[in-house]
Scaffold this motif. Structure first.
Motif, PDB file in Angstrom:
ATOM      1  N   LYS B  41      27.623   8.753   9.119  1.00 22.52           N
ATOM      2  CA  LYS B  41      27.091   8.212   7.867  1.00 22.52           C
ATOM      3  C   LYS B  41      27.279   6.693   7.800  1.00 22.52           C
ATOM      4  CE  LYS B  41      27.685  11.280   4.670  1.00 22.52           C
ATOM      5  NZ  LYS B  41      28.496  12.056   3.740  1.00 22.52           N
ATOM      6  N   ASN B  42      26.202   5.993   7.520  1.00 21.43           N
ATOM      7  CA  ASN B  42      26.286   4.536   7.455  1.00 21.43           C
ATOM      8  C   ASN B  42      26.684   4.097   6.044  1.00 21.43           C
ATOM      9  OD1 ASN B  42      26.163   1.887   8.025  1.00 21.43           O
ATOM     10  ND2 ASN B  42      24.000   1.832   8.580  1.00 21.43           N
ATOM     11  N   LEU B  43      27.940   4.366   5.725  1.00 20.74           N
ATOM     12  CA  LEU B  43      28.430   4.086   4.374  1.00 20.74           C
ATOM     13  C   LEU B  43      29.480   2.987   4.468  1.00 20.74           C
ATOM     14  CD1 LEU B  43      28.641   5.267   1.373  1.00 20.74           C
ATOM     15  CD2 LEU B  43      30.608   6.523   2.237  1.00 20.74           C
ATOM     16  N   SER B  44      29.275   1.873   3.774  1.00 20.41           N
ATOM     17  CA  SER B  44      30.287   0.816   3.843  1.00 20.41           C
ATOM     18  C   SER B  44      30.886   0.562   2.465  1.00 20.41           C
ATOM     19  CB  SER B  44      29.697  -0.464   4.426  1.00 20.41           C
ATOM     20  OG  SER B  44      28.644  -0.923   3.623  1.00 20.41           O
ATOM     21  N   MET B  45      32.104   0.040   2.490  1.00 21.29           N
ATOM     22  CA  MET B  45      32.812  -0.222   1.238  1.00 21.29           C
ATOM     23  C   MET B  45      32.180  -1.425   0.530  1.00 21.29           C
ATOM     24  SD  MET B  45      36.843  -1.063   0.728  1.00 21.29           S
ATOM     25  CE  MET B  45      37.417   0.479   1.413  1.00 21.29           C
ATOM     26  N   ALA B  46      31.757  -1.215  -0.701  1.00 24.20           N
ATOM     27  CA  ALA B  46      31.096  -2.296  -1.440  1.00 24.20           C
ATOM     28  C   ALA B  46      32.108  -3.393  -1.776  1.00 24.20           C
ATOM     29  CB  ALA B  46      30.486  -1.743  -2.726  1.00 24.20           C
ATOM     30  N   PRO B  47      31.684  -4.663  -1.739  1.00 28.80           N
ATOM     31  CA  PRO B  47      32.592  -5.770  -2.067  1.00 28.80           C
ATOM     32  C   PRO B  47      33.217  -5.620  -3.456  1.00 28.80           C
ATOM     33  CG  PRO B  47      30.523  -6.612  -1.167  1.00 28.80           C
ATOM     34  CD  PRO B  47      30.343  -5.140  -1.334  1.00 28.80           C
ATOM     35  N   GLU B  48      32.451  -5.066  -4.407  1.00 28.24           N
ATOM     36  CA  GLU B  48      32.969  -4.916  -5.778  1.00 28.24           C
ATOM     37  C   GLU B  48      34.149  -3.933  -5.808  1.00 28.24           C
ATOM     38  OE1 GLU B  48      29.668  -4.297  -4.941  1.00 28.24           O
ATOM     39  OE2 GLU B  48      29.151  -6.383  -5.390  1.00 28.24           O
ATOM     40  N   LEU B  49      34.045  -2.921  -4.956  1.00 28.07           N
ATOM     41  CA  LEU B  49      35.102  -1.905  -4.886  1.00 28.07           C
ATOM     42  C   LEU B  49      36.399  -2.530  -4.325  1.00 28.07           C
ATOM     43  CD1 LEU B  49      34.200   1.612  -3.590  1.00 28.07           C
ATOM     44  CD2 LEU B  49      36.395   0.618  -3.085  1.00 28.07           C
ATOM     45  N   LEU B  50      36.199  -3.324  -3.281  1.00 25.19           N
ATOM     46  CA  LEU B  50      37.320  -4.040  -2.664  1.00 25.19           C
ATOM     47  C   LEU B  50      37.976  -4.972  -3.691  1.00 25.19           C
ATOM     48  CD1 LEU B  50      38.223  -4.496   0.448  1.00 25.19           C
ATOM     49  CD2 LEU B  50      37.040  -6.654   0.202  1.00 25.19           C
ATOM     50  N   GLU B  51      37.135  -5.683  -4.435  1.00 31.08           N
ATOM     51  CA  GLU B  51      37.623  -6.621  -5.455  1.00 31.08           C
ATOM     52  C   GLU B  51      38.466  -5.894  -6.494  1.00 31.08           C
ATOM     53  OE1 GLU B  51      36.475  -9.858  -7.039  1.00 31.08           O
ATOM     54  OE2 GLU B  51      35.467 -10.682  -5.279  1.00 31.08           O
ATOM     55  N   ARG B  52      37.927  -4.781  -6.976  1.00 33.85           N
ATOM     56  CA  ARG B  52      38.634  -4.059  -8.046  1.00 33.85           C
ATOM     57  C   ARG B  52      40.004  -3.576  -7.554  1.00 33.85           C
ATOM     58  NH1 ARG B  52      36.276   0.419 -12.151  1.00 33.85           N
ATOM     59  NH2 ARG B  52      34.601  -1.097 -12.189  1.00 33.85           N
ATOM     60  N   PHE B  53      40.020  -3.023  -6.322  1.00 32.26           N
ATOM     61  CA  PHE B  53      41.273  -2.506  -5.782  1.00 32.26           C
ATOM     62  C   PHE B  53      42.317  -3.619  -5.652  1.00 32.26           C
ATOM     63  CE2 PHE B  53      44.090  -1.658  -2.219  1.00 32.26           C
ATOM     64  CZ  PHE B  53      44.566  -0.406  -2.521  1.00 32.26           C
ATOM     65  N   PHE B  54      41.935  -4.737  -5.025  1.00 32.61           N
ATOM     66  CA  PHE B  54      42.941  -5.783  -4.785  1.00 32.61           C
ATOM     67  C   PHE B  54      43.307  -6.548  -6.052  1.00 32.61           C
ATOM     68  CE2 PHE B  54      41.957  -4.843  -0.403  1.00 32.61           C
ATOM     69  CZ  PHE B  54      43.229  -4.859   0.159  1.00 32.61           C
ATOM     70  N   ALA B  55      42.359  -6.682  -6.963  1.00 36.79           N
ATOM     71  CA  ALA B  55      42.695  -7.343  -8.236  1.00 36.79           C
ATOM     72  C   ALA B  55      43.797  -6.549  -8.933  1.00 36.79           C
ATOM     73  CB  ALA B  55      41.455  -7.444  -9.115  1.00 36.79           C
ATOM     74  N   GLU B  56      43.677  -5.214  -8.913  1.00 41.90           N
ATOM     75  CA  GLU B  56      44.686  -4.372  -9.575  1.00 41.90           C
ATOM     76  C   GLU B  56      45.980  -4.333  -8.766  1.00 41.90           C
ATOM     77  OE1 GLU B  56      43.358  -0.598 -11.013  1.00 41.90           O
ATOM     78  OE2 GLU B  56      41.391  -1.386 -11.554  1.00 41.90           O
TER      79      GLU B  56
END
Lengths: 49, 404
Positions: B41-56
């Motif tokens: 599956k060509n599924l990549s982690m969206a930048p927004e998801l990465l942002e939310r995780f690391f911001a928290e």
């Protein structure tokens, strides 16, 4: 006195040898001593399930 | 302070974050833990998801002095270098905003096949904060028996080419080799393969397959194979402690880590090695869809998915709908911590190797023996007890040699 298991006895012997300096030139122990006492978690050692 | 806060404050800080930048893989290795469907599956982690995780994460109180961020669980290099340029910049920007004094290091674990000059330029640009790990199982025949592409074609030549490009660019990488039954008869060849790269690797580590059960005979093992593994460890130990051609001994990190546990002071205070390896939150995994799991690096939500009645295995939730703080204080995490504590107590009571055990077998115990209260698994026997026996006997022989 309770009898030590084979591995407990060997661990005790290793501790005595280390204290006497007999493992000072044992390569894995030398490398271990060069590593910080609590190294950060590494991928290779953390990948268990 | 209420009970929930008190629970959360007892947790160790986050040290390792494993990111599944993509679930896609260009290879179809026989022993891969991930499902073939997810790897296609060509599924990549969206930048927004990465942002939310690391911001928290960077705003949370569960941080120590350093965090390692590793891309794995899919082939990271199927995404372009620009994806990681952007991700590293975003993570460092968030760190500066919320956790200035925190040190963040990055890692990419790759099969090496897609490494080219552009990737080498990217690795060089980030060499001060980024470590590359290459998975290669040693000489061609040992590697190509299991590490193949989706057409079943061998990949050793391509992995070697990738490592050569890294070497030519002066980029050191950590070499990780999976040990199968084929490797057990070939300790010398594995060692020679790795040690010949001594000038280009930053470390060498082997991984025994995580699970003993496999439908493929060359990947399955049992407690009856103890002597064969013991002989393999002893042979590698003998090779690794010798100086060769004027070089100092070539380090095999498995032996260094085992020796460190054996020689740790008896009056060592604080959590045991066992406890540290499965300490909740110490490693966090974020998959490409935003699911967060903990306890072990690379753990997927599919593992024991029915265990806690929500069909989500050991997932603490999805970062898109649950704040990290809620996950860290959740009743589900508390239940998991209680289970892992029971698992540790059972081993501490029953096992003579407890003080030198790296831990990490709780879920295997639950899966293969049906209970967290159980103790020895085949994997404990082969990965831990046999390895400790081999290092202890090697130490004793070393002492005898120096005495004579």
């Amino acid at each position: 006195m309770t009898e030590q298991s084979p591995v407990s006895a060997k661990l005790s012997q290793a501790a005595i040898a280390a204290k006497a300096g007999q493992l000072n030139d044992y390569a894995p122990a030398v490398a271990a001593a060069a590593t910080a006492s609590t190294p950060p978690m590494s991928w290779g050692s953390a990948m268990r399930r | 302070m209420n009970r929930t806060l008190s629970f959360s404050s007892r947790l160790l800080p986050v040290e390792l974050v494993v990111l599944q930048g993509t679930s896609l893989c260009n290879l179809n290795c026989t022993y891969c833990d991930l499902s073939a469907a997810s790897r296609r599956k060509n599924l990549s982690m969206a930048p927004e998801l990465l942002e939310r995780f690391f911001a928290e994460l960077f705003r949370s109180s569960h941080l120590g002095a350093e965090v390692s961020v590793l891309w794995h669980s899919g082939e990271p290099l199927t995404l372009p270098p620009s994806y990681y340029e952007d991700a590293i910049a975003r993570i460092l920007r968030l760190k500066t905003a919320s956790a200035k004094s925190l040190s963040v290091r990055f890692g990419i674990q790759t099969n090496g096949v897609l490494i080219d000059d552009e990737w080498c330029r990217f690795f060089s640009r980030h060499a001060d904060v980024l470590e590359v790990g290459v998975s290669c199982d040693g000489p061609e025949d040992l590697h190509d028996a299991f590490r193949v592409n989706w057409s079943g074609r061998p990949t050793h030549r391509l992995a070697e080419r990738g490592m050569e490009l890294l070497a030519r660019a002066g980029i050191k990488y950590k070499l990780i080799a999976v040990v199968t039954r084929l490797t057990l008869q070939n300790a010398e060849r594995l060692f020679q393969f790795a040690s010949e790269k001594r000038d280009q690797v930053s470390g060498f580590h082997f991984n025994i397959l995580a699970e003993a059960t496999s439908a493929v005979p060359q990947l399955a093992y049992s407690a009856n194979d103890r002597d064969e593994f013991y002989a393999f460890y002893r042979r590698l130990l003998a090779l690794s402690r010798r100086s060769q051609d004027g070089h100092s001994p070539f380090e095999v990190q498995n032996f260094t880590q085992t020796a460190a546990r054996i020689l740790a002071p008896e009056n060592h205070r604080g959590p045991s090695h066992f406890e540290q390896s499965s300490a909740p939150l110490r490693s966090l995994n974020l998959d490409a869809k935003g699911n967060v799991t903990t306890f072990y690096a690379g753990l997927s939500v599919d593992t024991l998915n029915g265990l806690y009645g929500d069909g989500m295995g050991l997932s603490l939730g999805n970062i898109l709908d649950t704040p990290l703080g809620d996950m860290f204080n959740s009743p589900k995490l508390q239940r998991m911590v209680e289970d892992f504590s029971r698992s540790r107590r059972a081993c501490e009571t029953a096992c003579d190797y407890f003080s030198v055990c790296p831990g990490g077998f709780d879920l295997l115990k639950r899966r293969s023996l049906g209970s967290f209260d159980s103790t020895e698994t085949v994997e404990c026997r082969i990965h831990v007890k046999t390895l400790v026996d081999a290092v202890l006997d090697d130490m004793a022989d070393h002492v005898k040699r120096t005495e004579s």
